[in-house]
Scaffold this active site. Structure first.
Site, PDB file in Angstrom:
ATOM      1  N   SER A  81       0.826  -1.217   0.000  1.00 22.54           N
ATOM      2  CA  SER A  81       0.000   0.000   0.000  1.00 22.54           C
ATOM      3  C   SER A  81       0.862   1.270   0.000  1.00 22.54           C
ATOM      4  O   SER A  81       0.473   2.282  -0.588  1.00 22.54           O
ATOM      5  CB  SER A  81      -0.985   0.004   1.179  1.00 22.54           C
ATOM      6  OG  SER A  81      -0.336   0.208   2.402  1.00 22.54           O
ATOM      7  N   ASN A  82       2.031   1.216   0.608  1.00 25.75           N
ATOM      8  CA  ASN A  82       2.927   2.382   0.526  1.00 25.75           C
ATOM      9  C   ASN A  82       3.489   2.540  -0.884  1.00 25.75           C
ATOM     10  O   ASN A  82       3.648   3.663  -1.366  1.00 25.75           O
ATOM     11  CB  ASN A  82       4.055   2.259   1.546  1.00 25.75           C
ATOM     12  CG  ASN A  82       3.635   2.741   2.918  1.00 25.75           C
ATOM     13  OD1 ASN A  82       3.402   3.929   3.119  1.00 25.75           O
ATOM     14  ND2 ASN A  82       3.505   1.818   3.867  1.00 25.75           N
ATOM     15  N   ARG A 140      13.050  -7.934   4.463  1.00 28.07           N
ATOM     16  CA  ARG A 140      14.319  -8.666   4.539  1.00 28.07           C
ATOM     17  C   ARG A 140      15.404  -7.724   5.015  1.00 28.07           C
ATOM     18  O   ARG A 140      15.460  -6.562   4.577  1.00 28.07           O
ATOM     19  CB  ARG A 140      14.733  -9.210   3.162  1.00 28.07           C
ATOM     20  CG  ARG A 140      13.732 -10.113   2.493  1.00 28.07           C
ATOM     21  CD  ARG A 140      13.470 -11.395   3.219  1.00 28.07           C
ATOM     22  NE  ARG A 140      14.645 -12.237   3.397  1.00 28.07           N
ATOM     23  CZ  ARG A 140      14.647 -13.341   4.154  1.00 28.07           C
ATOM     24  NH1 ARG A 140      13.563 -13.709   4.812  1.00 28.07           N
ATOM     25  NH2 ARG A 140      15.742 -14.062   4.266  1.00 28.07           N
ATOM     26  N   HIS A 166       9.224   3.126   8.237  1.00 26.27           N
ATOM     27  CA  HIS A 166       9.150   2.244   9.405  1.00 26.27           C
ATOM     28  C   HIS A 166       7.986   2.703  10.287  1.00 26.27           C
ATOM     29  O   HIS A 166       7.837   3.896  10.548  1.00 26.27           O
ATOM     30  CB  HIS A 166      10.469   2.300  10.183  1.00 26.27           C
ATOM     31  CG  HIS A 166      10.466   1.419  11.384  1.00 26.27           C
ATOM     32  ND1 HIS A 166      10.606   0.049  11.294  1.00 26.27           N
ATOM     33  CD2 HIS A 166      10.304   1.695  12.698  1.00 26.27           C
ATOM     34  CE1 HIS A 166      10.529  -0.468  12.505  1.00 26.27           C
ATOM     35  NE2 HIS A 166      10.350   0.507  13.378  1.00 26.27           N
ATOM     36  N   ASP A 180      17.075   0.241  10.801  1.00 22.07           N
ATOM     37  CA  ASP A 180      16.172   1.315  11.233  1.00 22.07           C
ATOM     38  C   ASP A 180      16.910   2.442  11.964  1.00 22.07           C
ATOM     39  O   ASP A 180      16.382   3.027  12.915  1.00 22.07           O
ATOM     40  CB  ASP A 180      15.046   0.755  12.128  1.00 22.07           C
ATOM     41  CG  ASP A 180      14.215  -0.291  11.413  1.00 22.07           C
ATOM     42  OD1 ASP A 180      14.084  -0.202  10.179  1.00 22.07           O
ATOM     43  OD2 ASP A 180      13.698  -1.203  12.090  1.00 22.07           O
ATOM     44  N   LYS A 209      -2.460   5.242   7.415  1.00 24.98           N
ATOM     45  CA  LYS A 209      -3.002   6.398   6.680  1.00 24.98           C
ATOM     46  C   LYS A 209      -1.973   7.521   6.613  1.00 24.98           C
ATOM     47  O   LYS A 209      -1.813   8.155   5.564  1.00 24.98           O
ATOM     48  CB  LYS A 209      -4.279   6.913   7.356  1.00 24.98           C
ATOM     49  CG  LYS A 209      -5.452   5.971   7.213  1.00 24.98           C
ATOM     50  CD  LYS A 209      -6.780   6.687   7.540  1.00 24.98           C
ATOM     51  CE  LYS A 209      -7.936   5.718   7.467  1.00 24.98           C
ATOM     52  NZ  LYS A 209      -8.475   5.321   8.761  1.00 24.98           N
ATOM     53  N   GLU A 267       1.235   7.095   6.959  1.00 28.68           N
ATOM     54  CA  GLU A 267       2.368   6.595   6.162  1.00 28.68           C
ATOM     55  C   GLU A 267       2.193   6.986   4.696  1.00 28.68           C
ATOM     56  O   GLU A 267       3.144   7.409   4.026  1.00 28.68           O
ATOM     57  CB  GLU A 267       2.484   5.066   6.263  1.00 28.68           C
ATOM     58  CG  GLU A 267       2.916   4.560   7.628  1.00 28.68           C
ATOM     59  CD  GLU A 267       3.208   3.062   7.639  1.00 28.68           C
ATOM     60  OE1 GLU A 267       3.849   2.558   6.694  1.00 28.68           O
ATOM     61  OE2 GLU A 267       2.792   2.383   8.605  1.00 28.68           O
TER      62      GLU A 267
END
Ligand code: GAR
Length: 190
Positions: A14-15, A92, A110, A146, A173, A175
């Site tokens: 979705s991103n 991954r 993230h 991260d 949302k 994101e």
């Protein structure tokens, strides 16, 4: 000049969809040139194909080592002549040798307010800690997971009774708005 963007996904994407839709704007300084998944069944591949975008699958289960898997991804990125790589739910861990080939040109989203909660289960950890807010972070990718320089963050409240799922629904949302904005920013610097 238009930057050429490759997007790496593992799942529904979705991103990735939000990034591709944002790049359709005439004034967006980047274009999608490759959607790459590490799983042949990644749902996002269907959207990418329907959009007529080039797709690739580099199935991690077919490689003996992380280095060989990452080298195959690198080949695809080079073949696509990518300038920038967006990790979008790509689940991954990447080797330092690969990450260092894309310094300042690979970004990730993230689902936490980094430096809080790197890794997995971010929403449950925020709820368990009694945090008042959660959110998401877009950052440059460095060998440490991260941990790279933060490009942008969005915050949402944590509400009474939230579960990891209800919180994830609120965070995803923001994101979808944050990632395109941060890609535009990173594009200007790449
Ligand atoms: C997103 O919430 C993203 O932030 C997260 O996975 C989800 C992917 O959803 N990424 C990570 O946890 C990275 N470690 P999507 O496939 O619908 O974009």
């Amino acid at each position: 000049m238009m930057k050429r963007v490759a997007i790496l996904i593992s799942g529904r994407g979705s991103n990735m969809t939000a990034l591709v839709e944002a790049m359709k704007a005439d004034d967006f300084p980047a274009e999608p040139v490759l959607i790459l998944a590490n799983r042949p069944d990644a749902g996002g591949l269907d959207y990418a194909k329907a959009e007529g975008l080039p797709t690739a699958v580099v199935d991690h289960t077919r490689f003996d080592t992380r280095e060989a898997f990452d080298a195959a991804i690198h080949q695809e990125l080079i073949a696509a002549n990518a300038d920038i790589v967006c990790l979008a739910g790509f689940m991954r861990l990447l080797t330092p040798g690969f990450v260092n080939k894309w310094t300042d040109r690979m970004i990730n989203i993230h689902p936490s307010l980094l430096p809080k909660y790197p890794g997995l289960h971010t929403h449950q950890r925020a709820i368990d800690a009694g945090d008042a807010e959660a959110g998401c972070t877009v950052h440059y990718v460095v060998p440490e997971m991260d941990a790279g320089e933060i490009i942008g963050q969005s915050r949402v409240p944590i509400q009474p009774g939230d579960t990891a799922d209800t919180l994830a629904t609120r965070v995803i949302k923001v994101e979808h708005a944050l990632y395109p904005a941060c890609l535009a920013k990173a594009t200007a610097q790449a």
